[in-house]
Motif scaffolding. Structure first.
Motif, PDB file in Angstrom:
ATOM      1  N   ARG A  62     -22.856  13.782 -11.827  1.00 59.32           N
ATOM      2  CA  ARG A  62     -24.102  14.506 -11.503  1.00 59.32           C
ATOM      3  C   ARG A  62     -23.832  15.882 -10.900  1.00 59.32           C
ATOM      4  NH1 ARG A  62     -28.655  10.430 -10.009  1.00 59.32           N
ATOM      5  NH2 ARG A  62     -27.826   8.482 -10.810  1.00 59.32           N
ATOM      6  N   GLY A  63     -22.600  16.279 -10.911  1.00 58.97           N
ATOM      7  CA  GLY A  63     -22.256  17.618 -10.423  1.00 58.97           C
ATOM      8  C   GLY A  63     -22.223  17.736  -8.907  1.00 58.97           C
ATOM      9  N   VAL A  64     -22.120  16.589  -8.216  1.00 57.13           N
ATOM     10  CA  VAL A  64     -22.077  16.609  -6.745  1.00 57.13           C
ATOM     11  C   VAL A  64     -20.655  16.949  -6.283  1.00 57.13           C
ATOM     12  CG1 VAL A  64     -22.229  15.091  -4.710  1.00 57.13           C
ATOM     13  CG2 VAL A  64     -23.958  14.941  -6.514  1.00 57.13           C
ATOM     14  N   ARG A  65     -20.572  17.711  -5.206  1.00 54.64           N
ATOM     15  CA  ARG A  65     -19.256  18.055  -4.657  1.00 54.64           C
ATOM     16  C   ARG A  65     -18.685  16.843  -3.908  1.00 54.64           C
ATOM     17  NH1 ARG A  65     -18.666  21.717   0.164  1.00 54.64           N
ATOM     18  NH2 ARG A  65     -16.412  21.980   0.294  1.00 54.64           N
ATOM     19  N   VAL A  66     -17.441  16.542  -4.168  1.00 56.37           N
ATOM     20  CA  VAL A  66     -16.796  15.409  -3.495  1.00 56.37           C
ATOM     21  C   VAL A  66     -15.678  15.943  -2.607  1.00 56.37           C
ATOM     22  CG1 VAL A  66     -15.450  13.289  -3.843  1.00 56.37           C
ATOM     23  CG2 VAL A  66     -17.372  13.815  -5.365  1.00 56.37           C
ATOM     24  N   VAL A  67     -15.738  15.595  -1.322  1.00 57.34           N
ATOM     25  CA  VAL A  67     -14.783  16.155  -0.353  1.00 57.34           C
ATOM     26  C   VAL A  67     -14.039  15.036   0.388  1.00 57.34           C
ATOM     27  CG1 VAL A  67     -14.572  17.564   1.749  1.00 57.34           C
ATOM     28  CG2 VAL A  67     -16.248  18.181  -0.007  1.00 57.34           C
ATOM     29  N   PRO A  68     -12.721  14.961   0.241  1.00 57.29           N
ATOM     30  CA  PRO A  68     -11.988  13.950   1.014  1.00 57.29           C
ATOM     31  C   PRO A  68     -11.758  14.415   2.455  1.00 57.29           C
ATOM     32  CG  PRO A  68     -10.465  15.198  -0.358  1.00 57.29           C
ATOM     33  CD  PRO A  68     -11.845  15.776  -0.620  1.00 57.29           C
ATOM     34  N   VAL A  69     -11.912  13.510   3.391  1.00 62.70           N
ATOM     35  CA  VAL A  69     -11.562  13.812   4.789  1.00 62.70           C
ATOM     36  C   VAL A  69     -10.458  12.806   5.140  1.00 62.70           C
ATOM     37  CG1 VAL A  69     -12.421  14.032   7.151  1.00 62.70           C
ATOM     38  CG2 VAL A  69     -13.935  14.565   5.219  1.00 62.70           C
ATOM     39  N   PRO A  70      -9.206  13.189   4.912  1.00 62.01           N
ATOM     40  CA  PRO A  70      -8.110  12.211   4.973  1.00 62.01           C
ATOM     41  C   PRO A  70      -7.779  11.719   6.377  1.00 62.01           C
ATOM     42  CG  PRO A  70      -7.266  14.410   4.483  1.00 62.01           C
ATOM     43  CD  PRO A  70      -8.767  14.531   4.539  1.00 62.01           C
ATOM     44  N   GLY A  71      -7.126  10.575   6.388  1.00 61.07           N
ATOM     45  CA  GLY A  71      -6.734   9.945   7.658  1.00 61.07           C
ATOM     46  C   GLY A  71      -5.956   8.682   7.360  1.00 61.07           C
ATOM     47  N   PRO A  72      -6.088   7.671   8.226  1.00 56.32           N
ATOM     48  CA  PRO A  72      -5.255   6.480   8.072  1.00 56.32           C
ATOM     49  C   PRO A  72      -5.511   5.682   6.803  1.00 56.32           C
ATOM     50  CG  PRO A  72      -6.437   6.467  10.172  1.00 56.32           C
ATOM     51  CD  PRO A  72      -6.979   7.593   9.382  1.00 56.32           C
ATOM     52  N   THR A  73      -4.441   5.086   6.306  1.00 54.60           N
ATOM     53  CA  THR A  73      -4.535   4.067   5.270  1.00 54.60           C
ATOM     54  C   THR A  73      -3.347   3.135   5.493  1.00 54.60           C
ATOM     55  OG1 THR A  73      -4.826   3.638   2.915  1.00 54.60           O
ATOM     56  CG2 THR A  73      -3.343   5.431   3.451  1.00 54.60           C
ATOM     57  N   ALA A  74      -3.588   1.829   5.438  1.00 60.89           N
ATOM     58  CA  ALA A  74      -2.572   0.871   5.885  1.00 60.89           C
ATOM     59  C   ALA A  74      -1.289   0.951   5.057  1.00 60.89           C
ATOM     60  CB  ALA A  74      -3.142  -0.546   5.845  1.00 60.89           C
ATOM     61  N   PHE A  75      -1.410   1.184   3.752  1.00 59.89           N
ATOM     62  CA  PHE A  75      -0.184   1.113   2.947  1.00 59.89           C
ATOM     63  C   PHE A  75       0.773   2.251   3.252  1.00 59.89           C
ATOM     64  CE2 PHE A  75      -2.504   3.779  -0.129  1.00 59.89           C
ATOM     65  CZ  PHE A  75      -1.502   4.588  -0.637  1.00 59.89           C
ATOM     66  N   VAL A  76       0.248   3.416   3.588  1.00 57.10           N
ATOM     67  CA  VAL A  76       1.133   4.550   3.924  1.00 57.10           C
ATOM     68  C   VAL A  76       1.813   4.289   5.273  1.00 57.10           C
ATOM     69  CG1 VAL A  76       1.246   7.009   4.453  1.00 57.10           C
ATOM     70  CG2 VAL A  76      -0.123   6.225   2.520  1.00 57.10           C
ATOM     71  N   ALA A  77       1.032   3.792   6.237  1.00 64.47           N
ATOM     72  CA  ALA A  77       1.613   3.487   7.554  1.00 64.47           C
ATOM     73  C   ALA A  77       2.739   2.457   7.402  1.00 64.47           C
ATOM     74  CB  ALA A  77       0.524   2.968   8.481  1.00 64.47           C
ATOM     75  N   ALA A  78       2.495   1.436   6.578  1.00 64.45           N
ATOM     76  CA  ALA A  78       3.507   0.388   6.380  1.00 64.45           C
ATOM     77  C   ALA A  78       4.739   0.948   5.676  1.00 64.45           C
ATOM     78  CB  ALA A  78       2.907  -0.753   5.563  1.00 64.45           C
ATOM     79  N   LEU A  79       4.509   1.720   4.653  1.00 65.18           N
ATOM     80  CA  LEU A  79       5.622   2.272   3.866  1.00 65.18           C
ATOM     81  C   LEU A  79       6.535   3.151   4.723  1.00 65.18           C
ATOM     82  CD1 LEU A  79       6.995   2.909   1.088  1.00 65.18           C
ATOM     83  CD2 LEU A  79       5.344   4.771   0.847  1.00 65.18           C
ATOM     84  N   ILE A  80       5.937   4.049   5.479  1.00 61.13           N
ATOM     85  CA  ILE A  80       6.771   5.013   6.219  1.00 61.13           C
ATOM     86  C   ILE A  80       7.568   4.339   7.343  1.00 61.13           C
ATOM     87  CG2 ILE A  80       5.401   7.053   5.650  1.00 61.13           C
ATOM     88  CD1 ILE A  80       4.155   6.879   8.469  1.00 61.13           C
ATOM     89  N   ALA A  81       7.066   3.204   7.839  1.00 62.61           N
ATOM     90  CA  ALA A  81       7.794   2.525   8.922  1.00 62.61           C
ATOM     91  C   ALA A  81       8.666   1.386   8.415  1.00 62.61           C
ATOM     92  CB  ALA A  81       6.795   1.988   9.948  1.00 62.61           C
ATOM     93  N   SER A  82       8.633   1.125   7.106  1.00 65.75           N
ATOM     94  CA  SER A  82       9.355  -0.036   6.558  1.00 65.75           C
ATOM     95  C   SER A  82      10.869   0.157   6.596  1.00 65.75           C
ATOM     96  CB  SER A  82       8.924  -0.290   5.111  1.00 65.75           C
ATOM     97  OG  SER A  82       9.348   0.779   4.277  1.00 65.75           O
ATOM     98  N   GLY A  83      11.296   1.420   6.541  1.00 69.31           N
ATOM     99  CA  GLY A  83      12.735   1.683   6.450  1.00 69.31           C
ATOM    100  C   GLY A  83      13.199   1.686   4.995  1.00 69.31           C
ATOM    101  N   LEU A  84      12.281   1.511   4.067  1.00 68.32           N
ATOM    102  CA  LEU A  84      12.631   1.514   2.639  1.00 68.32           C
ATOM    103  C   LEU A  84      12.288   2.888   2.056  1.00 68.32           C
ATOM    104  CD1 LEU A  84      11.335  -2.069   1.911  1.00 68.32           C
ATOM    105  CD2 LEU A  84      13.702  -1.315   2.115  1.00 68.32           C
ATOM    106  N   PRO A  85      12.934   3.257   0.928  1.00 66.28           N
ATOM    107  CA  PRO A  85      12.739   4.615   0.403  1.00 66.28           C
ATOM    108  C   PRO A  85      11.270   4.951   0.136  1.00 66.28           C
ATOM    109  CG  PRO A  85      14.541   3.523  -0.726  1.00 66.28           C
ATOM    110  CD  PRO A  85      13.896   2.482   0.141  1.00 66.28           C
ATOM    111  N   THR A  86      10.916   6.175   0.503  1.00 71.87           N
ATOM    112  CA  THR A  86       9.522   6.618   0.373  1.00 71.87           C
ATOM    113  C   THR A  86       9.360   7.671  -0.724  1.00 71.87           C
ATOM    114  OG1 THR A  86       9.942   8.295   2.036  1.00 71.87           O
ATOM    115  CG2 THR A  86       9.002   6.247   2.828  1.00 71.87           C
ATOM    116  N   ASP A  87      10.490   8.035  -1.366  1.00 70.44           N
ATOM    117  CA  ASP A  87      10.428   9.141  -2.335  1.00 70.44           C
ATOM    118  C   ASP A  87       9.619   8.778  -3.569  1.00 70.44           C
ATOM    119  OD1 ASP A  87      12.351   7.251  -3.015  1.00 70.44           O
ATOM    120  OD2 ASP A  87      13.608   8.691  -4.063  1.00 70.44           O
TER     121      ASP A  87
END
Ligand code: SAM
Length: 284
Positions: A103-128
């Motif tokens: 419908r031509g509406v502007r969509v704007v993300p306001v980023p912040g937490p998401t569980a999978f990123v928090a888990a990935l970065i602290a897992s100690g496993l490769p993040t590349d």
């Protein structure tokens, strides 16, 4: 003038994990579409936000998306929030974004937490390079089929899982993916936050009891199979079967052997030697 659709990330546990921009947007929009108004009210009350709320969840997503798109088309500004984390990530959001864009509406993300990123970065496993698979299917056959598909990926694997299925999923992953390093990130940002790291078989054992398997959790699995020397039992990882599986997925023999060698942590000549030895053993 059409309105704006904001996709606003909110905390996954700790109420402090929200951006200033998210708070401003939640204050300024005409309407907040949220999964559970009671849940979001706690956050809004904490920050003294009085914006009107409307429920938007899995079960009314279709009707609500049409309703909200019409409001947006008429010029309203709407923020979508999930109960926790980022809307659209294993949560409603996609349908509305799709309708709004049409419908031509502007969509704007306001980023912040998401569980999978928090888990990935602290897992100690490769993040590349990683693969986020959302929730694995609840039914065993479908779950195992999904894991079989994931076996071909050369990426760190990340899944959401329910506490009552965690032990079975880790055991299935051990069987289908082979022994790998992994992490279970539980109750992130909350009082009982725990990031358990270890091999799949160790974690399957650890989360075997109801006591241990409590709360919300993310499973992160390494891309590599632990080398044959390090694995508990050589016979558990069958290079012949792995090469055959990769060939059935369309790889030629050389490529399949190369990939299987990498997954098993072997150089190519050692992988070849083992392949020949395993075939000889099967013949005799
Ligand atoms: N939209 C959310 C996000 O951005 O992460 C995900 C919502 S999904 C319905 C809920 C699942 O996310 C939980 O079952 C769990 O797997 C994961 N999750 C959410 N919060 C978590 C937390 N604090 N710690 C660990 N996992 C969490």
């Amino acid at each position: 003038m059409t309105g704006t659709l904001y996709l606003v990330a909110t905390p996954i546990g700790n109420l402090e994990d929200i951006t200033e921009r998210a708070l401003r947007v939640l204050k300024e929009v005409d309407l907040i579409a949220c999964e559970d108004t009671r849940h979001t009210r706690v956050l809004l009350q904490h920050y003294g936000i009085k914006t009107k709320m409307l429920s938007y969840h899995e079960h009314n997503e279709r009707e609500r998306a049409a309703e909200l798109s019409a409001l947006l088309e008429a010029g309203a500004s709407v923020a979508v929030v999930a109960d926790a984390g980022t809307p659209g990530i294993s949560d409603p959001g996609f349908r509305l974004v799709n309708d709004a864009l049409k419908r031509g509406v502007r969509v704007v993300p306001v980023p912040g937490p998401t569980a999978f990123v928090a888990a990935l970065i602290a897992s100690g496993l490769p993040t590349d390079e990683f693969f986020f698979g959302g929730f694995l299917p609840a039914r065993a056959t479908q779950r195992r089929a999904r894991l079989t598909k994931a076996r071909a990926l050369n990426s760190t694997l990340v899944f959401y899982e329910a506490p009552h299925r965690i032990a079975q999923t880790l055991a299935d992953a051990r069987e289908i993916l082979g022994e790998r390093e992994a992490a279970v990130a539980r109750e992130l940002t909350k009082l009982h936050e725990e990031i358990a790291r270890g091999r799949l078989s160790e974690l399957a054992k650890r989360f075997g009891s109801e006591e241990a398997a409590r709360g919300e959790m993310v499973v992160v699995i390494d891309r590599n199979v632990i080398s044959l020397e390090a694995a508990e039992s050589d016979s558990e990882i069958d290079i012949v079967a792995r090469v055959a599986a990769l060939e059935s997925e369309g790889l030629d023999h050389r490529a399949a052997l190369k990939r299987a060698a990498r997954e098993l942590g072997l150089n190519r000549s050692e992988a070849y030697r083992r392949l020949v030895a395993a075939r000889e053993q099967k013949k005799s």
